[in-house]
Scaffold this active site. Structure first.
Site, PDB file in Angstrom:
ATOM      1  N   CYS A   9       0.842  -1.211   0.000  1.00 40.25           N
ATOM      2  CA  CYS A   9       0.000   0.000   0.000  1.00 40.25           C
ATOM      3  C   CYS A   9       0.871   1.252   0.000  1.00 40.25           C
ATOM      4  O   CYS A   9       0.531   2.256  -0.643  1.00 40.25           O
ATOM      5  CB  CYS A   9      -0.917   0.021   1.222  1.00 40.25           C
ATOM      6  SG  CYS A   9      -1.984  -1.419   1.344  1.00 40.25           S
TER       7      CYS A   9
HETATM    8  C1  BEZ Z   1       0.531  -4.633   1.848  1.00 41.21           C
HETATM    9  O1  BEZ Z   1       0.020  -3.578   1.521  1.00 41.21           O
HETATM   10  O2  BEZ Z   1       1.737  -4.809   1.758  1.00 41.21           O
HETATM   11  C2  BEZ Z   1      -0.296  -5.778   2.329  1.00 41.21           C
HETATM   12  C3  BEZ Z   1      -1.460  -5.547   3.040  1.00 41.21           C
HETATM   13  C4  BEZ Z   1      -2.213  -6.609   3.511  1.00 41.21           C
HETATM   14  C5  BEZ Z   1      -1.791  -7.903   3.242  1.00 41.21           C
HETATM   15  C6  BEZ Z   1      -0.646  -8.134   2.490  1.00 41.21           C
HETATM   16  C7  BEZ Z   1       0.113  -7.058   2.037  1.00 41.21           C
END
Ligand code: BEZ
Length: 211
Positions: A45
């Protein structure tokens, strides 16, 4: 029943990092992208929101407003923005909606409990100026989105909204377009004066009409 293409994008009022956001008013006459991500302070994210900040001039050029959303609160979003700006070398320049009570997530069906419990997955909605939904894509938490693809889709949506063309596989701005099946071949020269190629009676190609 869930949302479908052509439905009105549900309106809502929510807190965001840029204050209270009344969604339809905020969109005004612009196109819009509403995209959710699972959580603040997560690695994929962080790269996504940094990328959107860098692409903002491209969205602006196309008259597209963009808002992110997760089920974290404004304070958390604001703290995370500092990390995004630091690590992605950018300035977050769009609102991140705080949907702690999951009101917006429920309206847009952004929680898919069999894939990711209690958190929003990576949903994308593209909304036209008449507030109808033109595109929906859903990615899993493990896969960061391709924002070049979203710009490509916006180019196609904006072109096909005003011209009787569709865009073929892997089309990008400037490529040949497909004449929509509703146009009779004998009418093409008048509608598309740049010319056309008839590959098959149902497959007619023409240069991009708005260039
Ligand atoms: C991420 O944004 O890295 C992420 C968020 C939730 C689960 C897996 C990855």
């Amino acid at each position: 029943m869930g949302l479908r293409l052509g439905d009105e994008a549900p309106n809502f009022t929510a807190q965001s990092t840029e204050g209270e956001l009344m969604f339809h008013n905020w969109l005004g006459d612009s196109w819009g992208i509403l995209f959710s991500h699972p959580a603040d302070y997560t690695p994929v994210c962080t790269t996504e929101l940094g990328t959107v900040a860098k692409y903002k001039p491209e969205f602006d050029k196309r008259n597209v407003k963009i808002a992110a959303l997760s089920v974290d609160g404004v304070e958390s979003h604001n703290g995370w923005i500092k990390d995004i700006n630091e690590t992605q070398n950018t300035t977050v320049n769009f609102p991140i909606i705080a949907d702690e009570d999951k009101k917006v997530a429920d309206l847009y069906d952004m929680i898919h409990p069999n894939a990711l419990s209690n958190l929003t997955v990576r949903s994308v909605f593209i909304i036209a100026p008449d507030k109808t939904i033109k595109l929906m894509i859903t990615y899993p938490a493990s896969t960061g989105r391709n924002f070049d693809e979203l710009l490509r889709v916006i180019d196609s949506l904006q072109l096909t909204a005003y011209h009787k063309v569709a865009t073929p596989a892997n089309w990008k701005n400037g490529d040949e377009c497909v004449v929509v099946p509703g146009v009779k071949t004998e009418d093409i020269p008048e509608i598309f004066p740049k010319g056309f190629k008839e590959v098959k009676p149902y497959l007619r190609l023409t240069p991009q009409p708005n260039l």
